[in-house]
Design an enzyme around this catalytic site. Structure first.
Site, PDB file in Angstrom:
ATOM      1  N   ASP A  19       0.834  -1.200   0.000  1.00 13.32           N
ATOM      2  CA  ASP A  19       0.000   0.000   0.000  1.00 13.32           C
ATOM      3  C   ASP A  19       0.873   1.257   0.000  1.00 13.32           C
ATOM      4  OD1 ASP A  19      -2.387   1.299  -0.153  1.00 13.32           O
ATOM      5  OD2 ASP A  19      -2.895   1.131   1.971  1.00 13.32           O
ATOM      6  N   CYS A  83     -25.129  -2.819   2.163  1.00 10.72           N
ATOM      7  CA  CYS A  83     -24.500  -1.489   2.120  1.00 10.72           C
ATOM      8  C   CYS A  83     -25.554  -0.411   2.410  1.00 10.72           C
ATOM      9  CB  CYS A  83     -23.852  -1.240   0.757  1.00 10.72           C
ATOM     10  SG  CYS A  83     -23.221   0.448   0.627  1.00 10.72           S
ATOM     11  N   CYS A 133     -16.299   1.745   7.835  1.00  9.57           N
ATOM     12  CA  CYS A 133     -17.612   1.105   7.821  1.00  9.57           C
ATOM     13  C   CYS A 133     -17.411  -0.409   7.688  1.00  9.57           C
ATOM     14  CB  CYS A 133     -18.439   1.670   6.672  1.00  9.57           C
ATOM     15  SG  CYS A 133     -19.899   0.708   6.258  1.00  9.57           S
TER      16      CYS A 133
HETATM   17  S1  SF4 Z   1     -17.714   0.356   3.383  1.00 13.87           S
HETATM   18 FE1  SF4 Z   1     -19.887   0.615   3.992  1.00 13.87          FE
HETATM   19  S2  SF4 Z   1     -20.666   2.302   2.757  1.00 13.87           S
HETATM   20 FE2  SF4 Z   1     -18.718   1.644   1.814  1.00 13.87          FE
HETATM   21  S3  SF4 Z   1     -19.380   0.168   0.259  1.00 13.87           S
HETATM   22 FE3  SF4 Z   1     -18.948  -1.024   2.112  1.00 13.87          FE
HETATM   23  S4  SF4 Z   1     -20.942  -1.178   3.184  1.00 13.87           S
HETATM   24 FE4  SF4 Z   1     -21.103   0.453   1.637  1.00 13.87          FE
END
Ligand code: SF4
Ligand code: SF4
Length: 242
Positions: A19, A83, A133
């Site tokens: 990275d 999501c 997330c």
């Molecule tokens: S990290 Fe969260 S907001 Fe981003 S694509 Fe994945 S589920 Fe969706």
């Protein structure tokens, strides 16, 4: 590892990256057979899932190519359905429907990478996420089967402070708590911005006083988000009492 290769194969050029270079690492990993690119756009290894780091040795050696890994998402759509912001968008057929991650809709991008003010439309969708997330990885069945690491480097270092504690942190306390951790990437301003938004979305009246205190911050971005959070929280409290 490179030392071993040099010993066996003689002199050649190498550059090691983790990275740390503008490489689309997952594409190389897929082509080298390490895994497939799932509907959640992550590289997924059949044994390790997607919670892994990719590293590369770029080399002047002429090597035989491996075969790309087979696509194993099948008809699963869990990540797309889970999501919260519909950030996984279809891009066309490859091996099964292919998806791309629209960073302009992604909570991880908003909460970690986006500097300055969050778009108004993003704030309610952030929910109570403070940093990242990864719901689209949490729900992936391939991660459920993967072993959890016991490596010391990946064990939690500090008990996670609660929202009240982080809302009251000074920049020095933020550095002490999160210095040398990935959270540092948001910087103090971005983290407090996220804290304000999370408190606004929480619906919890007890955060109002803290949010008013945050409006005294010398940082206009923190003040802007604290004011938004106060309005949002008041609306939620009013609805819950009506
Ligand atoms: S990290 Fe969260 S907001 Fe981003 S694509 Fe994945 S589920 Fe969706
Ligand atoms: S949740 Fe399902 S569709 Fe999404 S990456 Fe995992 S296996 Fe593929």
């Amino acid at each position: 590892m490179v030392d071993i290769l040099h010993k066996d194969l003689g002199a050649f050029e190498t550059k090691i990256c983790v990275d740390t270079a503008p490489l689309l690492e997952r594409a190389y990993a897929h082509r080298s057979g390490l895994g497939w690119i799932g509907h959640n756009t992550c590289l997924i290894n059949q044994q390790l899932g997607s919670w892994l780091f990719l590293g590369e040795v770029l080399t002047s050696l002429s090597l035989e190519c491996d075969n790309p890994a087979a696509f194993r998402c099948g008809s699963c759509t869990r990540c797309i359905e889970a999501c919260p912001t519909d950030a996984l968008v279809p891009t066309g057929e490859l091996e099964g429907p292919a998806y791309a991650l629209d960073s302009n809709k992604c909570i991880s991008y908003w909460s970690i990478e986006l500097k300055g003010s969050l778009p108004e439309s993003a704030r309610a969708m952030m929910g109570e996420h403070l940093f990242g997330c990864d719901i689209c990885q949490d729900v992936c069945p391939w991660n459920r089967r993967a072993a959890v690491t016991k490596a010391d480097e990946f064990q939690p270092r500090n008990a996670l402070p609660n929202l009240e504690e982080v809302a009251s942190m000074t920049p020095e306390e933020f550095d002490r708590c999160f210095g040398d951790t990935p959270v540092e990437r948001t910087r103090y301003r971005g983290f407090l911005r996220n804290v304000a938004v999370a408190m606004g979305n929480s619906g919890k009246e007890q955060f109002l006083e803290l949010l008013y205190r945050m409006t005294d911050s010398p940082d206009p971005v923190i003040v802007e988000h604290a004011l938004w959070a106060i309005d949002t929280l008041k609306d939620k409290i009013a609805v819950s009492k009506s």
